[in-house]
Design an enzyme around this catalytic site. Structure first.
Site, PDB file in Angstrom:
ATOM      1  CG  HIS A   1       3.437  -2.256  -4.438  1.00  0.00           C
ATOM      2  ND1 HIS A   1       2.311  -1.672  -5.250  1.00  0.00           N
ATOM      3  CD2 HIS A   1       3.656  -3.458  -5.041  1.00  0.00           C
ATOM      4  CE1 HIS A   1       2.149  -2.647  -5.978  1.00  0.00           C
ATOM      5  NE2 HIS A   1       2.872  -3.764  -5.777  1.00  0.00           N
TER       6      HIS A   1
ATOM      7  CG  ASP B   1      -2.495   0.462  -6.620  1.00  0.00           C
ATOM      8  OD1 ASP B   1      -1.838   0.276  -5.395  1.00  0.00           O
ATOM      9  OD2 ASP B   1      -3.687   0.937  -6.827  1.00  0.00           O
TER      10      ASP B   1
END
Length: 426
Positions: free
Chosen positions: A398, A402
Site C-alpha cells: 500500500h 493505491d
C-alpha cells in the site's frame, strides 16, 4: 603434517553469513577435494561446500543451525600438503565455477544472481557405494537422514540414477507394511488411561527458518492491502477444453491464461511490476515480466521464475510453468530459476478456499492469489445460471500501490479472463 583451518568461503552474491545446515563428515573422517563436507544455507540457496585438500578431519567449528560469518573457521583438516600449495589450490578454486547449489528461494527476495547448475557427486563404479557417493539433491539427503534411510541401499529412478523424494516415499511404503502390523498390535494393547501425554520439540532450522524470517519481515514491514473479486471463467473453461482436445503434448491449466492476462494488465500499469527498496526509498519498475510461481515442495514454499513472460504465448507459458515448478519440487532448479521474480502468482489449487490473504514476496509490490474454481448460481440475462467461478485474492504494497490502482489492475485481469479472446489480440 599440519592442520589446515578451512574458512567458510564466499558462496556468492555478496552474502556476509550463512547458516550451517548439516555436517556431512565427522571428526576422524578422511576427506579429499571431492568430498562434500557440509551444506550451508544463504538467502538464495543451499550450498554444498567441499574440502580443499586431502587429509583427516580433526575439528568441526559450529553446530547445525549456527549462523557463521563468511571467512570464519569452518573445519580443521590435518594434511601433509605444503601450505603454499594449499593457498595456490584455494586461489585456483576461487577462480573456477561457483560451488554446487540447490536454490532455496522459499519466498524469493527478487535479487539477481548468476545461473549456477547443481553439481553432484558421481556414483561410484564399484559394487559398494556409500551414501555420499550416490546422486541426490541436498534436500533429498537431508530428508533421508531425518528418516534414517541409507541412500546407498535405495535405487534412484531420476535422471542418471538420481534419487528423488518419490524413491524415498517408495522405500517408506515398503517398510510401513511390516511396521503396520506391529503398530496395530501396540495400539490395541494401549488404553486411554495408560497412554502418556507426549510432545516433541524440533528446532526450526534451514529452509523453514528462512521462510519464517522472511514472512515475518514482509508482514511487519509491508502495509498490505488485499483486494478480492470473483471471476466468471465459464467461457475460458470452454476454450481451454477445446484447446486441450486439439493439443498434442502440452496441457493448458488456468495458470498460463492468468499469466497472459497479467502481462497485458502490467503493460497498462507498469508500476505494479516493480520492486520497492524501503531503505533507499526507491521504486524500480521493469519492462520484462519475470513471473514467480509459488510452488509447494517437500521442503516448504519455493518461488521458481518464468522469465520474460511478456514474450510467451499461453502454450509456452504452460510449458515453462510446468518445467520450473517441477524443477523446484524435485530439487533440480538452478539458482537463476529461483531468483529475480518481479511479480508472483500463488495458488492453492483445489484447496484454494473462498479467499486468501497472500503475503507479498519482497521486494515485489504485488502478489496474485488464485482460489479454487466452483460452480455458482450467477444472475445472467434475467435468470440464475450455473457458471464456473473462482476468486482472485491479490495483495499489494500500500506504500506504492493505491487501492484504486489495485482494484483497476484486478478488474482488468477479470475482464481479460471473462472474455478470453482478448488474450490472443495483439
Amino acid at each position: 603434517m599440519s592442520v589446515f583451518e578451512m574458512k567458510l568461503p564466499d558462496v556468492g552474491e555478496g552474502v556476509a553469513e550463512a547458516e550451517l545446515v548439516e555436517w556431512l563428515v565427522a571428526v576422524g573422517d578422511t576427506v579429499t577435494p571431492d568430498t562434500v563436507i557440509a551444506e550451508v544455507l544463504t538467502d538464495k540457496a543451499t550450498v554444498e561446500v567441499s574440502a580443499p585438500v586431502d587429509g583427516e578431519v580433526v575439528a568441526l567449528h559450529g553446530e547445525p543451525g549456527d549462523v557463521l560469518a563468511v571467512g570464519s573457521d569452518l573445519i580443521g583438516i590435518e594434511t601433509s600438503a605444503d601450505p603454499d600449495e594449499i593457498e595456490a589450490l584455494i586461489d585456483d578454486e576461487a577462480d573456477a565455477a561457483a560451488p554446487a547449489v540447490v536454490p532455496d528461494d522459499d519466498d524469493d527476495d527478487g535479487g539477481g544472481g548468476d545461473p549456477t547448475e547443481e553439481m553432484e557427486q558421481p556414483v561410484a563404479s564399484s559394487d559398494t557405494v556409500s551414501a555420499d557417493q550416490v546422486t541426490a539433491a541436498p534436500a533429498v539427503r537431508a530428508r533421508a537422514s531425518s528418516l534414517d534411510l541409507d541412500l546407498a541401499t535405495i535405487d534412484g529412478t531420476g535422471p542418471d540414477g538420481r534419487i528423488t523424494h518419490a524413491d524415498l516415499d517408495r522405500r517408506l511404503t515398503q517398510s510401513s507394511r511390516r511396521a503396520s502390523a506391529r503398530l496395530a498390535h501396540t495400539s490395541a494393547t494401549r488404553t486411554l488411561d495408560s497412554a502418556p501425554d507426549e510432545s516433541h520439540s524440533t528446532p526450526v532450522r534451514g529452509v523453514r527458518r528462512r521462510i519464517a524470517e522472511r514472512l515475518s519481515t514482509a508482514w511487519s514491514e509491508i502495509p498490505h492491502i488485499t483486494y478480492v473479486d470473483d471471476v466468471d471463467v465459464t467461457e475460458l473453461e470452454r476454450l481451454r477444453a477445446t484447446l486441450n482436445d486439439d493439443a498434442d503434448d502440452t496441457r493448458l491449466t488456468i495458470l498460463p491464461f492468468l499469466a497472459r492476462a497479467l502481462v497485458i494488465a502490467l503493460h497498462e500499469q507498469p508500476a505494479i511490476n516493480a520492486h520497492y527498496d524501503g531503505e533507499s526509498e526507491t521504486l524500480t519498475t521493469f519492462d520484462a515480466v519475470h513471473l514467480g510461481i509459488a510452488t509447494q515442495t517437500d521442503d516448504g514454499l519455493r518461488v521458481p521464475v518464468v522469465r520474460h513472460a511478456e514474450g510467451r504465448d499461453v502454450w509456452d507459458l504452460a510449458t515453462q510453468i510446468g518445467r520450473v515448478s517441477s524443477a523446484a519440487r524435485d530439487g533440480s532448479a538452478t539458482r537463476d530459476e529461483l531468483t529475480g521474480s518481479t511479480i508472483t502468482i500463488t495458488s492453492l489449487g483445489a484447496l484454494g478456499g473462498i479467499a486468501t490473504t497472500p503475503i507479498i514476496n519482497p521486494p515485489e509490490v504485488s502478489i496474485i492469489g488464485v482460489n479454487k474454481m466452483e460452480t455458482r448460481p450467477v444472475w445472467l440475462n434475467g435468470s440464475f445460471q450455473p457458471r464456473q467461478v473462482f476468486n482472485l485474492s491479490s495483495s499489494f504494497d500500500h506504500r506504492m500501490v493505491d487501492g484504486w490502482d489495485a482494484a483497476t489492475f484486478v478488474q482488468r485481469i477479470k475482464a481479460l479472463l471473462e472474455t478470453p479472446a482478448l488474450l490472443f489480440v495483439g
